[in-house]
Write a protein that holds these residues in place. Structure first.
Motif, PDB file in Angstrom:
ATOM      1  N   GLN A   2      48.489  84.660  36.025  1.00 59.13           N
ATOM      2  CA  GLN A   2      49.086  83.564  36.786  1.00 59.13           C
ATOM      3  C   GLN A   2      48.296  82.275  36.598  1.00 59.13           C
ATOM      4  O   GLN A   2      48.882  81.200  36.523  1.00 59.13           O
ATOM      5  CB  GLN A   2      49.171  83.925  38.260  1.00 59.13           C
TER       6      GLN A   2
ATOM      7  N   TRP B  49      51.540  75.399  32.240  1.00 63.49           N
ATOM      8  CA  TRP B  49      52.585  74.598  32.863  1.00 63.49           C
ATOM      9  C   TRP B  49      52.047  73.212  33.223  1.00 63.49           C
ATOM     10  O   TRP B  49      52.692  72.194  32.947  1.00 63.49           O
ATOM     11  CB  TRP B  49      53.112  75.301  34.118  1.00 63.49           C
TER      12      TRP B  49
ATOM     13  N   PHE C  88      49.908  78.942  35.061  1.00 68.57           N
ATOM     14  CA  PHE C  88      49.838  77.666  35.774  1.00 68.57           C
ATOM     15  C   PHE C  88      49.165  76.601  34.909  1.00 68.57           C
ATOM     16  O   PHE C  88      49.626  75.455  34.856  1.00 68.57           O
ATOM     17  CB  PHE C  88      49.080  77.810  37.098  1.00 68.57           C
TER      18      PHE C  88
END
Length: 125
Positions: free
Chosen positions: A87, A94, A91
């Protein structure tokens, strides 16, 4: 005190790259984000500098600010400890792609702040 200056110097160097070559910075940041050890390295860096800022903040001319930054780094490091690496990686990728050319503006702020940390490290006697 030297480690506060080292942190500031690292910020200055990264800031210059962000300002001068934002596309290169994006490419490097994306490559780093995909490395398996990225998550652990980011945790260790935040915890190391967080402890340093908390321990030596009181010896600076700006103790509250430096100690607060240390606690903030420790909190982010602790949060990352609770975040699964996949994750964190997702992130990071992104955020890097979303910010894009905004790295140049962020680099200006980071440059000023890195200079401030070097000033703090050198001015404290």
């Amino acid at each position: 005190m030297i480690w506060i200056g080292v942190f500031g110097l690292l910020m200055l160097l990264i800031s210059v790259l962000m300002i001068a070559r934002p596309n290169l910075w994006i490419d490097l940041a994306l490559k780093f984000s995909r490395l398996k050890y990225m998550h652990l390295l980011e945790i260790l860096i935040r915890l190391l500098f967080g402890v340093t800022f908390v321990n030596y903040g009181s010896e600076t001319d700006y103790p509250i600010l430096i100690e607060y930054m240390g606690y903030l780094l420790l909190a982010v490091g602790a949060g990352l400890l609770l975040t699964p690496p996949s994750q964190h990686r997702r992130f990071a990728i992104w955020a890097i792609t979303k910010v894009g050319r905004g790295f140049r503006i962020a680099g200006l702020g980071s440059l000023v702040f890195g200079g401030f940390l070097i000033y703090v490290a050198l001015s404290t006697g």
